[in-house]
Design an enzyme around this catalytic site. Structure first.
Site, PDB file in Angstrom:
ATOM      1  N   CYS A 147      -5.876  -1.044   6.913  1.00  0.00           N
ATOM      2  CA  CYS A 147      -5.546  -1.520   6.663  1.00  0.00           C
ATOM      3  C   CYS A 147      -4.092  -0.458   8.421  1.00  0.00           C
ATOM      4  O   CYS A 147      -4.537   0.587   8.522  1.00  0.00           O
ATOM      5  CB  CYS A 147      -4.306  -0.225   6.072  1.00  0.00           C
ATOM      6  SG  CYS A 147      -2.648  -0.516   5.460  1.00  0.00           S
ATOM      7  N   GLU A 148      -3.573  -1.579   8.733  1.00  0.00           N
ATOM      8  CA  GLU A 148      -3.013  -1.615   9.715  1.00  0.00           C
ATOM      9  C   GLU A 148      -1.617   0.197   9.857  1.00  0.00           C
ATOM     10  O   GLU A 148      -1.320   0.176  10.572  1.00  0.00           O
ATOM     11  CB  GLU A 148      -2.818  -2.561  11.065  1.00  0.00           C
ATOM     12  CG  GLU A 148      -2.233  -3.079  10.734  1.00  0.00           C
ATOM     13  CD  GLU A 148      -1.996  -4.505  11.539  1.00  0.00           C
ATOM     14  OE1 GLU A 148      -2.531  -5.008  12.659  1.00  0.00           O
ATOM     15  OE2 GLU A 148      -0.382  -4.696  11.363  1.00  0.00           O
ATOM     16  N   HIS A 149      -1.406  -0.421   8.836  1.00  0.00           N
ATOM     17  CA  HIS A 149       0.097   0.464   8.820  1.00  0.00           C
ATOM     18  C   HIS A 149      -0.331   1.859   8.312  1.00  0.00           C
ATOM     19  O   HIS A 149       0.421   2.429   8.421  1.00  0.00           O
ATOM     20  CB  HIS A 149       0.811  -0.779   7.487  1.00  0.00           C
ATOM     21  CG  HIS A 149       1.231  -1.982   7.924  1.00  0.00           C
ATOM     22  ND1 HIS A 149       0.927  -2.692   6.711  1.00  0.00           N
ATOM     23  CD2 HIS A 149       1.327  -2.753   8.886  1.00  0.00           C
ATOM     24  CE1 HIS A 149       1.415  -3.999   7.173  1.00  0.00           C
ATOM     25  NE2 HIS A 149       1.986  -3.610   7.794  1.00  0.00           N
ATOM     26  N   HIS A 150      -1.201   2.216   7.607  1.00  0.00           N
ATOM     27  CA  HIS A 150      -1.220   3.893   7.050  1.00  0.00           C
ATOM     28  C   HIS A 150      -3.328   4.050   8.178  1.00  0.00           C
ATOM     29  O   HIS A 150      -2.923   5.395   7.232  1.00  0.00           O
ATOM     30  CB  HIS A 150      -1.427   3.375   5.712  1.00  0.00           C
ATOM     31  CG  HIS A 150      -0.065   3.027   4.941  1.00  0.00           C
ATOM     32  ND1 HIS A 150      -0.325   1.523   4.334  1.00  0.00           N
ATOM     33  CD2 HIS A 150       0.657   3.372   4.383  1.00  0.00           C
ATOM     34  CE1 HIS A 150       1.004   1.543   4.231  1.00  0.00           C
ATOM     35  NE2 HIS A 150       2.023   2.437   4.129  1.00  0.00           N
ATOM     36  N   GLN A 188      -4.263  -7.738   5.415  1.00  0.00           N
ATOM     37  CA  GLN A 188      -5.345  -8.966   4.425  1.00  0.00           C
ATOM     38  C   GLN A 188      -5.250 -10.410   5.250  1.00  0.00           C
ATOM     39  O   GLN A 188      -5.744 -10.403   4.739  1.00  0.00           O
ATOM     40  CB  GLN A 188      -5.424  -8.189   3.717  1.00  0.00           C
ATOM     41  CG  GLN A 188      -6.474  -8.906   2.503  1.00  0.00           C
ATOM     42  CD  GLN A 188      -6.552  -9.419   1.057  1.00  0.00           C
ATOM     43  OE1 GLN A 188      -5.881  -8.133   0.686  1.00  0.00           O
ATOM     44  NE2 GLN A 188      -6.926  -9.589   0.507  1.00  0.00           N
ATOM     45  N   HIS A 216      -6.853  -2.290  -1.357  1.00  0.00           N
ATOM     46  CA  HIS A 216      -5.772  -1.030  -0.803  1.00  0.00           C
ATOM     47  C   HIS A 216      -5.975   0.129  -0.710  1.00  0.00           C
ATOM     48  O   HIS A 216      -4.893   0.631  -2.124  1.00  0.00           O
ATOM     49  CB  HIS A 216      -4.618  -2.228  -0.323  1.00  0.00           C
ATOM     50  CG  HIS A 216      -4.830  -2.983   0.590  1.00  0.00           C
ATOM     51  ND1 HIS A 216      -4.405  -3.275   2.076  1.00  0.00           N
ATOM     52  CD2 HIS A 216      -5.490  -4.357  -0.386  1.00  0.00           C
ATOM     53  CE1 HIS A 216      -4.105  -4.746   1.559  1.00  0.00           C
ATOM     54  NE2 HIS A 216      -5.136  -5.396   0.651  1.00  0.00           N
ATOM     55  N   CYS A 218      -4.654   2.339   0.717  1.00  0.00           N
ATOM     56  CA  CYS A 218      -2.649   2.785   0.986  1.00  0.00           C
ATOM     57  C   CYS A 218      -1.295   2.493  -0.491  1.00  0.00           C
ATOM     58  O   CYS A 218      -1.151   3.213  -1.131  1.00  0.00           O
ATOM     59  CB  CYS A 218      -2.619   2.815   2.104  1.00  0.00           C
ATOM     60  SG  CYS A 218      -1.997   0.456   1.760  1.00  0.00           S
TER      61      CYS A 218
HETATM   62 ZN   LIG Z   1      -1.990  -0.051   4.052  1.00  0.00          ZN
END
Ligand SMILES: [Zn+2]
Length: 256
Positions: A147-150, A188, A216, A218
């Site tokens: 995941c590129e956010h977390h 995704q 995910h 996250c």
């Molecule tokens: Zn994430």
């Protein structure tokens, strides 16, 4: 479904299975469904977070990370992990953590090794002229992404179908396309679309459908902490988008 399609499907399943993919029953149960259908021409769906222009980036303009780049950046990534350990209140000098920054840096490079490969290299010598016009499906392709956010894992399964238009792709190459795009920092929705676009650009098929079901970490380990929640995304292009019958056939076959 007529018999020839059934047969094609079984063949594909067999080949997918021999490529190390396994099928799992009931994989649509208890899923949180996000439908993200996108048609040609490729426009942003407008309903996804973190969607950037790179979602529609062509694999023809890809740049790659080299093995030399990996070697060069390893010390600075390791140093960053040392800082993270300190920031977490740990002692990077204690025995168990001495090699951790280097291990973590090496592991992170592996998790993102999709940046080291180009789709075009995979497609070379794998596109065949074939007068085959039945749906080709490979389902339950294992997928591991980040995941590129977390920066935590996303993992799940990818199902791909396409309706050839005089050209087919070696079946194992579909899994390779998944591997290249998933081993990068992702959301995704973009991953789903990139796979569909790559197949479209490579084969110019009558249509392509890609469905991803994923967990995910996250979401599972933080935030809402829904242990069994899955996110489902789909991209339908060409006849998979325009013709409900084709789309339904695909969706039925990947659930069977
Ligand atoms: Zn994430």
């Amino acid at each position: 479904m007529d018999r020839s399609k059934q047969k094609q499907h079984q063949q594909n399943e067999k080949q997918a299975a021999s490529a190390g993919d396994s099928s799992v029953n009931g994989h649509f149960d208890g899923t949180a469904k996000i439908t993200n259908r996108t048609g040609l021409p490729l426009a942003g769906s407008g309903e996804t977070s973190g969607q950037s222009s790179s979602a529609t980036e062509s694999w023809r303009e890809e740049r790659t990370r080299s093995l030399e780049d990996n070697e060069m950046s390893l010390p600075s990534i390791a140093a960053a992990y040392t800082a993270i350990l300190r920031g977490l209140g740990e002692d990077p000098q204690r025995q168990g953590l001495l090699k951790t920054p280097w291990r973590a840096a090496t592991a992170m490079q592996f998790f993102t090794k999709g940046y080291q490969e180009k789709i075009i290299d995979v497609l070379n010598d794998a596109i065949f002229d074939e007068d085959h016009d039945e749906m080709v499906i490979v389902k339950d392709i294992d997928m591991f992404s980040m995941c590129e956010h977390h920066l935590v894992p996303i993992f799940g399964r990818v199902h791909i179908g396409y309706l050839p238009n005089k050209r087919v792709l070696g079946l194992s190459k579909l899994a390779r396309i998944v591997e290249i795009y998933s081993r990068r920092l992702q959301v995704q929705e973009r991953l789903t679309k990139q796979i569909a676009v790559a197949i479209t650009e490579a084969l110019q098929p009558a249509g392509v459908g890609v469905v991803i079901e994923a967990t995910h970490m996250c979401m599972v380990m933080r935030g809402v902490q829904k242990m069994n929640s899955k996110t489902v995304t789909s991209t339908m292009l060409g006849v998979f988008r325009e013709d409900p019958k084709t789309r339904d056939e695909f969706l039925t076959l990947i659930r069977s």
